[in-house]
Every structure is written in structure tokens, then in C-alpha cells.
Design an enzyme around this catalytic site. Structure first.
Site, short mmCIF file in Angstrom:
data_model
loop_
_atom_site.label_atom_id
_atom_site.label_comp_id
_atom_site.label_asym_id
_atom_site.label_seq_id
_atom_site.Cartn_x
_atom_site.Cartn_y
_atom_site.Cartn_z
N GLY A 53 0.83 -1.21 0.00
CA GLY A 53 0.00 0.00 0.00
C GLY A 53 0.86 1.25 0.00
O GLY A 53 2.09 1.18 0.13
N GLU A 129 0.10 -10.61 3.67
CA GLU A 129 0.15 -9.64 4.77
C GLU A 129 -0.17 -10.34 6.10
O GLU A 129 0.49 -10.11 7.11
CB GLU A 129 -0.84 -8.50 4.51
#
Ligand code: 5RP
Length: 239
Positions: A53, A129
Site C-alpha cells: 500500500g 500480509e
């Protein structure tokens, strides 16, 4: 490894050198502040897991700056191809979970709800993640204040990575769990749906209520690889 007779082989790639964040970074100034906070935590000799991100992207630039200036020896385990390529463009050393256990992780989030529960996975990288967060004893979630919500699932759906052959079964089970709406995430830059780094589909699921066991309930559906709901993990939120 990446050497012949001890001489380091280095790619001379313009494509990687020219990599930029795709699109505008929303709340860039606030994200930069927290990116600098995370860079201050880096110590020589550490193995760090780098999240995905735009906030993690900015953090990696701040960290790379310290590494260059202070000549630090630090290795990174990336949570996505996107962030692996950013590491590569910054000349950072990459490693993997098969070679190293990370000392700590930093990653962004889409929503931080009450009792430190998260929604992640806007970027589609939630499987790695979560794997990396579960593998780390120390985790930092780096967000700007817009990510704090009173109710989980109010701004973002829960992304769910699904094995393609099981998509119809998973749909029926998510509806039975009370999903208010389910959308197969469409790709940009490719026809049809998003295909994840693991070759799967992503369903974005909206729920009116997300109880504290929802992560486990979703995960127990056969065909669900992982969801972007983080309720079981331990982490500190930095802003
Ligand atoms: C990607 C993620 C990101 O960490 C999350 O979407 C936050 O992104 P950004 O820092 O760009 O706001 O979970 O899968």
C-alpha cells in the site's frame, strides 16, 4: 547467491528504476509523518517485513534513506510483488520467510475499528500480509487518521481471497453468514476479475455487522484462502 565467482550480478533495469506509486497518494502528508516514525525504529542487522500500500511505500523510501545515510545492514521480507519491486528499485536487500524470521513488520490498513480490529486488502495482498503479521512477534500498523472508524466495515468491504473453483460454494456460504452484498473484484488493466499473486479471485463482501469471531467464521469456509479481516492478530497502531 546472486553472484558468479563472488562478483555481484546487478540488473540494469529502467523499468524498475522508473517505478512510481500508481495514482495519487491520498493524505500524503499525514502518511509521510507516520512513514518517518517507522523509519526511526530501524536498527542495524534487522530483518523487517515490509507491508503493501501507499503508506508502506512511503515508509520504505524513508527507511531506504536512513539505510543509505547510516550504511545499515537491513533485509526485507515483502508482503507483495508490488513492494518487492519497490525494495528492488531502492536497492534494498530482499529475503524470504524460508530464509529468515522477521524481527518486526510494518503495514498499512484500510480501517482500524474498535478493539484494534482491522480491514486490510484494498491492494489484494491480504494473504501474505496476514502470513507475515502472524510470523512476526512485533507488528506496527501505520495509518493516517482517516482510517479510524467507529464500526468495522463502514467504509470498506471485507476482501476475501477465494480459490476459483470454489467461488459459487463460497458465495452461498458468505450469504449464509449474512453478507449484504458480494462483488467479484474486477481487474483494471486486464479483462475480467482480479487474479491475485496466488492465482485466486477476490470477493469484496459487505456485512451489516461484523462480530468478533468473523475472521474465523470466514476462514472456515472451504475455498477461502484468507480474508482481509484482522481480528486475531497483535499489533500497535501508529499515526
Ligand atoms: C494492501 C493493504 C494496504 O496496507 C491498505 O490498503 C492501506 O493502503 P494505503 O496505505 O495505500 O492507504 O492492505 O493490501
Amino acid at each position: 547467491k546472486n553472484s558468479v565467482n563472488g562478483k555481484q550480478m546487478i540488473w540494469n533495469s529502467k523499468m524498475i528504476a522508473q517505478l512510481e506509486w500508481s495514482g495519487d497518494i491520498i493524505n500524503r502528508e499525514q502518511k509521510q509523518l507516520v512513514a518517518d516514525k517507522i523509519a526511526a525504529k530501524v536498527k542495524n542487522g534487522q530483518v523487517i517485513s515490509a507491508g503493501s500500500g501507499s503508506t508502506a511505500f512511503l515508509a520504505l523510501f524513508s527507511i531506504a534513506d536512513r539505510i543509505r545515510k547510516e550504511q545499515l545492514d537491513v533485509k526485507f521480507i515483502p508482503t507483495s510483488i508490488e513492494i518487492a519491486m519497490t525494495c528492488s528499485s531502492l536497492g534494498l536487500q530482499l529475503t524470504s520467510l524460508l530464509e529468515n524470521k522477521p524481527d518486526w513488520l510494518f503495514d498499512g490498513a484500510d480501517e482500524v475499528g474498535p478493539n484494534n480490529q482491522l480491514i486490510k486488502g484494498r491492494g489484494g495482498a491480504m494473504f501474505q500480509e496476514k502470513l507475515l503479521m502472524n510470523s512476526c512477534a512485533v507488528n506496527y500498523i501505520i495509518v493516517d487518521p482517516s482510517k479510524i472508524v467507529d464500526k468495522l466495515g463502514s467504509k470498506f468491504p471485507v476482501p476475501i481471497e477465494v480459490f476459483p473453483q470454489s467461488i459459487l460454494y463460497v458465495e452461498s456460504q458468505l450469504l449464509a453468514l449474512g453478507a449484504a452484498s458480494l462483488n467479484l473484484r474486477p481487474a483494471k488493466g486486464k479483462d475480467g476479475p482480479v487474479i491475485t499473486e496466488n492465482g485466486n479471485l477476490i470477493v469484496d463482501a459487505w456485512f451489516d455487522t461484523i462480530d468478533s469471531n468473523f475472521e474465523l467464521k470466514i476462514k472456515s469456509i472451504t475455498g477461502v484462502i484468507e480474508s482481509g479481516l484482522f481480528q486475531q492478530q497483535k499489533f500497535e497502531v501508529l499515526m
